[in-house]
Design a protein around this motif. Structure first.
Motif, mmCIF file in Angstrom:
data_model
loop_
_atom_site.group_PDB
_atom_site.id
_atom_site.type_symbol
_atom_site.label_atom_id
_atom_site.label_comp_id
_atom_site.label_asym_id
_atom_site.label_seq_id
_atom_site.Cartn_x
_atom_site.Cartn_y
_atom_site.Cartn_z
ATOM 1 N N VAL A 82 17.391 -19.873 1.416
ATOM 2 C CA VAL A 82 18.496 -20.071 0.478
ATOM 3 C C VAL A 82 17.988 -20.354 -0.931
ATOM 4 O O VAL A 82 18.438 -19.754 -1.896
ATOM 5 C CB VAL A 82 19.409 -21.234 0.944
ATOM 6 C CG1 VAL A 82 20.473 -21.527 -0.089
ATOM 7 C CG2 VAL A 82 20.028 -20.899 2.287
ATOM 8 N N PHE A 83 17.012 -21.237 -1.041
ATOM 9 C CA PHE A 83 16.566 -21.686 -2.361
ATOM 10 C C PHE A 83 15.282 -21.028 -2.842
ATOM 11 O O PHE A 83 14.803 -21.326 -3.930
ATOM 12 C CB PHE A 83 16.390 -23.209 -2.359
ATOM 13 C CG PHE A 83 17.673 -23.947 -2.139
ATOM 14 C CD1 PHE A 83 18.646 -23.987 -3.119
ATOM 15 C CD2 PHE A 83 17.925 -24.592 -0.943
ATOM 16 C CE1 PHE A 83 19.836 -24.658 -2.918
ATOM 17 C CE2 PHE A 83 19.116 -25.273 -0.728
ATOM 18 C CZ PHE A 83 20.072 -25.298 -1.721
ATOM 19 N N GLY A 84 14.690 -20.153 -2.026
ATOM 20 C CA GLY A 84 13.433 -19.517 -2.410
ATOM 21 C C GLY A 84 12.351 -20.568 -2.553
ATOM 22 O O GLY A 84 12.292 -21.523 -1.795
ATOM 23 N N MET A 109 25.632 -26.204 4.196
ATOM 24 C CA MET A 109 24.626 -25.142 4.112
ATOM 25 C C MET A 109 25.181 -23.845 4.694
ATOM 26 O O MET A 109 24.985 -22.779 4.116
ATOM 27 C CB MET A 109 23.348 -25.542 4.843
ATOM 28 C CG MET A 109 22.511 -26.574 4.109
ATOM 29 S SD MET A 109 21.923 -25.990 2.507
ATOM 30 C CE MET A 109 20.941 -24.580 3.004
ATOM 31 N N GLU A 110 25.884 -23.920 5.829
ATOM 32 C CA GLU A 110 26.475 -22.720 6.423
ATOM 33 C C GLU A 110 27.459 -22.078 5.452
ATOM 34 O O GLU A 110 27.451 -20.860 5.258
ATOM 35 C CB GLU A 110 27.187 -23.063 7.727
ATOM 36 C CG GLU A 110 26.263 -23.327 8.883
ATOM 37 C CD GLU A 110 27.008 -23.773 10.139
ATOM 38 O OE1 GLU A 110 28.258 -23.694 10.184
ATOM 39 O OE2 GLU A 110 26.316 -24.205 11.076
ATOM 40 N N ALA A 111 28.311 -22.887 4.840
ATOM 41 C CA ALA A 111 29.289 -22.374 3.883
ATOM 42 C C ALA A 111 28.585 -21.759 2.680
ATOM 43 O O ALA A 111 28.984 -20.689 2.191
ATOM 44 C CB ALA A 111 30.229 -23.495 3.436
ATOM 45 N N PHE A 112 27.530 -22.412 2.208
ATOM 46 C CA PHE A 112 26.788 -21.904 1.054
ATOM 47 C C PHE A 112 26.152 -20.562 1.385
ATOM 48 O O PHE A 112 26.236 -19.614 0.611
ATOM 49 C CB PHE A 112 25.730 -22.925 0.625
ATOM 50 C CG PHE A 112 24.946 -22.499 -0.587
ATOM 51 C CD1 PHE A 112 25.541 -22.487 -1.827
ATOM 52 C CD2 PHE A 112 23.614 -22.126 -0.470
ATOM 53 C CE1 PHE A 112 24.823 -22.098 -2.955
ATOM 54 C CE2 PHE A 112 22.900 -21.734 -1.580
ATOM 55 C CZ PHE A 112 23.504 -21.722 -2.835
ATOM 56 N N ILE A 113 25.533 -20.471 2.570
ATOM 57 C CA ILE A 113 24.885 -19.222 2.984
ATOM 58 C C ILE A 113 25.918 -18.100 3.076
ATOM 59 O O ILE A 113 25.688 -16.999 2.590
ATOM 60 C CB ILE A 113 24.136 -19.414 4.321
ATOM 61 C CG1 ILE A 113 22.912 -20.306 4.099
ATOM 62 C CG2 ILE A 113 23.719 -18.076 4.922
ATOM 63 C CD1 ILE A 113 22.276 -20.814 5.378
ATOM 64 N N LYS A 114 27.087 -18.392 3.679
ATOM 65 C CA LYS A 114 28.134 -17.378 3.784
ATOM 66 C C LYS A 114 28.610 -16.938 2.404
ATOM 67 O O LYS A 114 28.897 -15.776 2.175
ATOM 68 C CB LYS A 114 29.315 -17.912 4.593
ATOM 69 C CG LYS A 114 29.041 -17.963 6.078
ATOM 70 C CD LYS A 114 30.225 -18.533 6.828
ATOM 71 C CE LYS A 114 29.873 -18.712 8.296
ATOM 72 N NZ LYS A 114 30.944 -19.380 9.033
ATOM 73 N N SER A 115 28.696 -17.881 1.466
ATOM 74 C CA SER A 115 29.212 -17.555 0.132
ATOM 75 C C SER A 115 28.250 -16.687 -0.673
ATOM 76 O O SER A 115 28.681 -15.966 -1.560
ATOM 77 C CB SER A 115 29.549 -18.826 -0.648
ATOM 78 O OG SER A 115 28.371 -19.471 -1.103
ATOM 79 N N LYS A 120 23.667 -10.497 -5.330
ATOM 80 C CA LYS A 120 22.428 -9.916 -5.841
ATOM 81 C C LYS A 120 21.274 -10.913 -5.679
ATOM 82 O O LYS A 120 21.374 -12.067 -6.050
ATOM 83 C CB LYS A 120 22.592 -9.548 -7.300
ATOM 84 C CG LYS A 120 21.404 -8.784 -7.845
ATOM 85 C CD LYS A 120 21.638 -8.337 -9.256
ATOM 86 C CE LYS A 120 20.418 -7.551 -9.709
ATOM 87 N NZ LYS A 120 20.564 -7.044 -11.036
ATOM 88 N N GLY A 121 20.184 -10.448 -5.071
ATOM 89 C CA GLY A 121 19.013 -11.284 -4.868
ATOM 90 C C GLY A 121 19.034 -12.064 -3.579
ATOM 91 O O GLY A 121 18.079 -12.721 -3.242
ATOM 92 N N PHE A 122 20.133 -12.013 -2.831
ATOM 93 C CA PHE A 122 20.239 -12.759 -1.587
ATOM 94 C C PHE A 122 20.501 -11.855 -0.387
ATOM 95 O O PHE A 122 20.968 -12.298 0.622
ATOM 96 C CB PHE A 122 21.348 -13.818 -1.662
ATOM 97 C CG PHE A 122 21.009 -14.947 -2.573
ATOM 98 C CD1 PHE A 122 20.154 -15.956 -2.170
ATOM 99 C CD2 PHE A 122 21.529 -14.980 -3.854
ATOM 100 C CE1 PHE A 122 19.845 -16.993 -3.020
ATOM 101 C CE2 PHE A 122 21.224 -16.013 -4.707
ATOM 102 C CZ PHE A 122 20.370 -17.018 -4.301
ATOM 103 N N GLU A 123 20.223 -10.563 -0.530
ATOM 104 C CA GLU A 123 20.447 -9.648 0.587
ATOM 105 C C GLU A 123 19.458 -9.922 1.686
ATOM 106 O O GLU A 123 18.404 -10.383 1.513
ATOM 107 C CB GLU A 123 20.325 -8.182 0.148
ATOM 108 C CG GLU A 123 21.486 -7.754 -0.734
ATOM 109 C CD GLU A 123 21.254 -7.942 -2.223
ATOM 110 O OE1 GLU A 123 20.116 -8.071 -2.669
ATOM 111 O OE2 GLU A 123 22.243 -7.975 -2.939
#
Length: 123
Positions: A82-84, A109-115, A120-123
């Protein structure tokens, strides 16, 4: 991103403190500390983390955040997804969520990941 176990081990070695000596000074067993450094056990409780931070001259709040990452279901590798490599951003997130329970943090964290999926950059 450095994780809790690496941070502790690197600081201990940099300070030239033996495993047994450090463990004795903070009131835990050397075998337990070895298991924490080896990633076999999760980070200890906050009171031990605070003692570790003091003994190793580490920033207490950052170490507490890294410890929390190691104790939640989302392991550091997933936080990294998530945060690199932005440890500061991960620590900031955890500081903001300091009063949340571990379960509430997992849900956030689950909600953040889904959002961010598909962003772009999180594929």
């Amino acid at each position: 991103m450095k994780d809790f176990k690496s941070t502790i081990k690197e600081a201990r070695l940099a300070n030239k403190v033996g495993l047994r000596r450090l463990a004795d000074s903070i009131g835990i067993s050397a075998s337990y500390l070895s298991e924490v450094e080896g990633g076999i056990k999760p980070a200890p409780s906050d009171d031990i983390v605070i003692k570790l931070a003091s003994a190793l001259c580490l920033d207490m709040e950052n170490l507490r955040a890294l410890a929390r990452i190691s104790r939640i279901e989302y392991k550091p590798e997933n936080i990294k997804n998530v945060f690199g490599n932005n440890t500061e951003l991960a620590i900031s997130f955890l500081r903001e969520a300091e009063n949340a329970s571990d379960k509430e943090l997992e849900l956030a964290m689950e909600a953040f990941i889904k959002s961010i999926k598909g962003a772009k950059g999180f594929e």
